[in-house]
Scaffold this motif. Structure first.
Motif, PDB file in Angstrom:
ATOM      1  N   LEU A 132      -6.646  18.148 -13.981  1.00 24.85           N
ATOM      2  CA  LEU A 132      -7.752  17.183 -14.022  1.00 24.85           C
ATOM      3  C   LEU A 132      -7.221  15.751 -13.908  1.00 24.85           C
ATOM      4  N   ILE A 133      -6.133  15.481 -14.632  1.00 24.27           N
ATOM      5  CA  ILE A 133      -5.540  14.138 -14.575  1.00 24.27           C
ATOM      6  C   ILE A 133      -4.976  13.884 -13.172  1.00 24.27           C
ATOM      7  N   ALA A 134      -4.357  14.889 -12.610  1.00 29.35           N
ATOM      8  CA  ALA A 134      -3.780  14.737 -11.271  1.00 29.35           C
ATOM      9  C   ALA A 134      -4.877  14.406 -10.267  1.00 29.35           C
ATOM     10  N   LEU A 135      -5.981  15.148 -10.366  1.00 31.44           N
ATOM     11  CA  LEU A 135      -7.105  14.907  -9.454  1.00 31.44           C
ATOM     12  C   LEU A 135      -7.627  13.486  -9.595  1.00 31.44           C
ATOM     13  N   ALA A 136      -7.774  13.071 -10.865  1.00 29.63           N
ATOM     14  CA  ALA A 136      -8.376  11.764 -11.115  1.00 29.63           C
ATOM     15  C   ALA A 136      -7.487  10.633 -10.602  1.00 29.63           C
ATOM     16  N   THR A 137      -6.160  10.813 -10.666  1.00 31.41           N
ATOM     17  CA  THR A 137      -5.266   9.718 -10.290  1.00 31.41           C
ATOM     18  C   THR A 137      -4.946   9.716  -8.796  1.00 31.41           C
ATOM     19  N   ALA A 138      -5.068  10.878  -8.152  1.00 35.91           N
ATOM     20  CA  ALA A 138      -4.691  10.953  -6.735  1.00 35.91           C
ATOM     21  C   ALA A 138      -5.566  10.035  -5.886  1.00 35.91           C
ATOM     22  N   PHE A 139      -6.866   9.992  -6.202  1.00 34.68           N
ATOM     23  CA  PHE A 139      -7.785   9.260  -5.317  1.00 34.68           C
ATOM     24  C   PHE A 139      -7.608   7.743  -5.348  1.00 34.68           C
ATOM     25  N   PRO A 140      -7.569   7.129  -6.525  1.00 35.86           N
ATOM     26  CA  PRO A 140      -7.375   5.672  -6.490  1.00 35.86           C
ATOM     27  C   PRO A 140      -6.070   5.272  -5.806  1.00 35.86           C
ATOM     28  N   LEU A 141      -5.019   6.074  -6.017  1.00 34.31           N
ATOM     29  CA  LEU A 141      -3.768   5.724  -5.356  1.00 34.31           C
ATOM     30  C   LEU A 141      -3.903   5.898  -3.845  1.00 34.31           C
ATOM     31  N   TYR A 142      -4.522   7.011  -3.451  1.00 30.85           N
ATOM     32  CA  TYR A 142      -4.698   7.246  -2.018  1.00 30.85           C
ATOM     33  C   TYR A 142      -5.438   6.081  -1.370  1.00 30.85           C
ATOM     34  N   ILE A 143      -6.579   5.742  -1.945  1.00 27.20           N
ATOM     35  CA  ILE A 143      -7.431   4.727  -1.314  1.00 27.20           C
ATOM     36  C   ILE A 143      -6.734   3.379  -1.231  1.00 27.20           C
ATOM     37  N   ASN A 144      -6.073   2.984  -2.291  1.00 32.12           N
ATOM     38  CA  ASN A 144      -5.458   1.653  -2.296  1.00 32.12           C
ATOM     39  C   ASN A 144      -4.193   1.578  -1.450  1.00 32.12           C
ATOM     40  N   VAL A 145      -3.380   2.619  -1.508  1.00 29.33           N
ATOM     41  CA  VAL A 145      -2.165   2.595  -0.685  1.00 29.33           C
ATOM     42  C   VAL A 145      -2.547   2.619   0.794  1.00 29.33           C
ATOM     43  N   TYR A 146      -3.519   3.442   1.119  1.00 29.00           N
ATOM     44  CA  TYR A 146      -3.984   3.517   2.508  1.00 29.00           C
ATOM     45  C   TYR A 146      -4.519   2.162   2.969  1.00 29.00           C
ATOM     46  N   ALA A 147      -5.364   1.559   2.144  1.00 31.29           N
ATOM     47  CA  ALA A 147      -5.907   0.238   2.495  1.00 31.29           C
ATOM     48  C   ALA A 147      -4.788  -0.787   2.608  1.00 31.29           C
ATOM     49  N   GLY A 148      -3.803  -0.676   1.734  1.00 32.41           N
ATOM     50  CA  GLY A 148      -2.681  -1.611   1.764  1.00 32.41           C
ATOM     51  C   GLY A 148      -1.907  -1.505   3.060  1.00 32.41           C
ATOM     52  N   ILE A 149      -1.643  -0.269   3.471  1.00 32.60           N
ATOM     53  CA  ILE A 149      -0.881  -0.061   4.711  1.00 32.60           C
ATOM     54  C   ILE A 149      -1.663  -0.607   5.890  1.00 32.60           C
ATOM     55  N   ARG A 150      -2.952  -0.321   5.926  1.00 24.20           N
ATOM     56  CA  ARG A 150      -3.749  -0.779   7.064  1.00 24.20           C
ATOM     57  C   ARG A 150      -4.032  -2.283   6.993  1.00 24.20           C
ATOM     58  N   GLY A 151      -3.793  -2.880   5.845  1.00 24.30           N
ATOM     59  CA  GLY A 151      -4.072  -4.304   5.709  1.00 24.30           C
ATOM     60  C   GLY A 151      -2.863  -5.190   5.960  1.00 24.30           C
ATOM     61  N   VAL A 152      -1.731  -4.582   6.318  1.00 26.14           N
ATOM     62  CA  VAL A 152      -0.527  -5.392   6.538  1.00 26.14           C
ATOM     63  C   VAL A 152      -0.755  -6.339   7.713  1.00 26.14           C
ATOM     64  N   ASP A 153      -0.327  -7.565   7.534  1.00 21.59           N
ATOM     65  CA  ASP A 153      -0.513  -8.624   8.521  1.00 21.59           C
ATOM     66  C   ASP A 153       0.091  -8.228   9.879  1.00 21.59           C
ATOM     67  N   GLN A 154      -0.788  -8.142  10.871  1.00 23.38           N
ATOM     68  CA  GLN A 154      -0.361  -7.731  12.199  1.00 23.38           C
ATOM     69  C   GLN A 154       0.716  -8.666  12.763  1.00 23.38           C
ATOM     70  N   THR A 155       0.640  -9.934  12.434  1.00 22.34           N
ATOM     71  CA  THR A 155       1.631 -10.868  12.988  1.00 22.34           C
ATOM     72  C   THR A 155       3.030 -10.553  12.458  1.00 22.34           C
ATOM     73  N   LEU A 156       3.104 -10.064  11.221  1.00 22.64           N
ATOM     74  CA  LEU A 156       4.412  -9.701  10.672  1.00 22.64           C
ATOM     75  C   LEU A 156       4.946  -8.457  11.359  1.00 22.64           C
ATOM     76  N   VAL A 157       4.026  -7.515  11.639  1.00 23.22           N
ATOM     77  CA  VAL A 157       4.443  -6.297  12.331  1.00 23.22           C
ATOM     78  C   VAL A 157       4.969  -6.660  13.723  1.00 23.22           C
ATOM     79  N   GLU A 158       4.266  -7.571  14.383  1.00 24.66           N
ATOM     80  CA  GLU A 158       4.733  -7.996  15.710  1.00 24.66           C
ATOM     81  C   GLU A 158       6.098  -8.659  15.616  1.00 24.66           C
TER      82      GLU A 158
END
Ligand code: ATP
Ligand code: MG
Lengths: 276, 242
Positions: free
Chosen positions: A147-173
């Protein structure tokens, strides 16, 4: 053509005030005022009889019960058991959440395969899964940790995913122009760039971990803070219940402190808005 | 004689900036140490100095972005800052960026300001699609739309190509004459200093180490031998041997 500075009306000048030295200690003191005031009010209400002991024990009684529980070693044992459950659940859930987020964040294929199911599943309330977890995993430690694993997996998933997709494109370039390969790009640009978001997810995951723990420990527990609380309920021991609540709060506070420390060291590179 | 008359006039002009005994330390390292400076209302001052000598630090203090200083600092209530990077909010359309911080998002006002910098046609795009020079001009429009009495510019042209830079310099000179605000411009370009300034300052060891008033008529011409002489003198002060 102007030869020289022309006449101007006098501007209204303002003195800029240096921000006097702010003392860390004074700030800490200020943060303590709220909780202390609340405690004082509560004690006062209990002493004057406005708040009867059957409804809520006085702070002084609670301190006494806590001392008793610590003396017999009951409280420490309960905390140790609960802490273990949280850590195990967090490790499993967090690991899975981060892994899925990195998969979905870094590749289009991963996004298409992982993101849609995750977004669907995340809306299912974890507590609603308790009956299923019991059927699948029995009534031992497994469903609690799951139950704890389930509850913690989602917030981490959503935020890490958003973080990766939010990286500044100019830095990637910029990184591309430096000849970084994919692995180097991920390690040196994308993951550090996603870190601020990931830490938000981590903080949130820790919060829901305690919540899941409370629910999980209602499942036929024979040890842990939840168990202590359930027994106290049987005997109307509001003081013990409050001790358990205080323990939850203190654990939450400790964890928050750890995350703050983590943020301070991991995000030292980020000069960010610190409030006014 | 002319210079005497001029001096009298400058004395009559009120101050837009007054700094006395300014100090700023970073972790025990003194970056600004006992700096004194006044800027007259409407005066165009250019600040030169080696990299890391504290020019941006001084500008940030005047912009009220840094309060960990000591000393006396007086600036107009209405002031604006433009940085080397345009710092437009990527999530607001260009014209809305211009009106940021104004009591009302006045579209007409924004359009007038954008027209002044030659950007009327870009009012409705996202800042990220602007070219470097366009973004810098938008940032200038945003600074000027609030009719500042003091305009602080930190290397606003440093990232522009030579041609765009020449145009941008001319634009700033023109906008300054029209708006009549005091300007403090930080730059590394000694020629830019000679072309734009009423007064050039060179910062060194935490203070204004050199100061030179330029009375040449405007608009100034790079080919003017007087400009070339000034250029050489500023380079000397900066310790560049040419
Ligand atoms: N927030 C800070 N913390 C610590 N040191 C700082 C900070 N800001 C500036 N400094 C230091 O103060 C000194 C002056 O910095 P400043 O940015 O004012 O230089 P500058 O004259 O504008 O240089 P440049 O021409 O390269 O822009 C530098 O040595 C810099 O490292
Ligand atoms: Mg600088």
């Amino acid at each position: 053509m102007t030869l020289m500075t022309p006449f101007r009306p006098a501007p209204d000048l303002v003195r800029l005030r240096p921000a006097g030295t702010r003392h860390g200690a004074a700030r800490g003191l200020r943060r303590a005022i709220g909780p202390v005031l609340l405690l004082a009010l509560w004690q006062l209400a209990s002493m004057t009889g406005v708040l009867p002991a059957e409804v809520l024990a006085a702070p002084s009684t609670v301190v006494g019960s806590a001392a008793g529980l610590i003396g017999t070693g009951e409280l420490q044992a309960a905390i140790a058991v609960s802490l273990q459950r949280v850590l195990a659940g967090l490790a499993i859930g967090g690991g899975i959440g981060v892994l899925l987020a990195v998969t979905a964040g870094l590749t289009r294929l991963g996004e298409d395969l992982v993101d849609a199911p995750m977004q669907m599943l995340r809306t299912v309330p974890n507590v609603a899964l308790i009956p299923l977890l019991i059927i699948w995993l029995g009534i031992g430690e497994a469903p609690k940790i799951a139950l704890i694993a389930l509850a913690t997996a989602f917030p981490l998933y959503i935020n890490v995913y958003a973080g990766i997709r939010g990286v500044d494109q100019t830095l990637v370039e910029a990184a591309r122009t430096l000849g970084m390969g994919r692995a180097a790009l991920v390690r040196h640009v994308i993951l550090p760039g996603a870190l601020p978001n990931a830490l938000v997810g981590f903080r949130y995951a820790l919060g829901v971990a305690w919540l899941a723990l409370v629910f999980g420990e209602q499942i036929n527990a024979t040890a842990g803070i939840g168990y202590l609380m359930a027994t106290a309920r049987e005997f109307f021991q509001t003081d013990v219940i409050v001790v358990c609540l205080v323990v939850y709060a203190l654990l939450g506070l400790a964890v928050d402190f750890i995350v703050r420390l983590l943020e301070r060291s991991l995000l030292a590179w980020r000069p960010s808005f610190t409030g006014t | 004689m002319a210079s005497l008359v001029h001096r009298n006039i400058t004395q009559a002009i009120p101050d837009a900036v007054r700094i006395t005994r300014l100090n700023r330390t970073f972790d025990g390292r003194r970056v600004i140490e006992g700096l004194d400076l006044s800027i007259a209302a409407g005066e165009f001052v250019v600040l030169l100095g080696a990299s890391g000598c504290g020019k941006s630090t001084l500008l940030r203090i005047l912009g009220d972005l840094d309060r960990d200083f000591d000393g006396e600092v007086e600036v107009p209530a209405r002031r604006a800052v433009a940085f080397q990077a345009p710092r437009l909010m990527p999530w607001k359309k260009v014209w809305r960026n211009v009106t940021l911080g104004l009591p009302r998002a006045d579209r007409q006002l924004a359009e007038r300001a954008l027209a002044e910098v030659g950007l009327s046609h870009r009012a409705d795009v996202w800042p990220k699609v602007l070219s470097g020079g366009e973004a810098q001009r938008a940032s200038l429009a945003r600074a000027l739309v609030r009719e500042p009495e003091l305009l602080l510019l930190d290397e606003p042209f440093a990232a522009l190509d030579a041609l765009t830079r020449i145009k941008a310099q001319a634009l700033v000179a023109e906008l300054w004459q029209r708006h009549g605000c005091a300007v403090l411009l930080v730059t590394h370009d000694v020629e830019e200093a000679a072309l734009l300034a009423d007064r050039v300052l060179v910062m060194k060891d935490g203070v204004i180490a050199h100061e030179h008033r330029i009375d040449l008529p405007r608009p100034r011409d790079v080919a003017d031998p007087a400009i070339a002489r000034l250029r050489g003198r500023f380079l000397d002060w900066l310790g560049v041997h040419h």
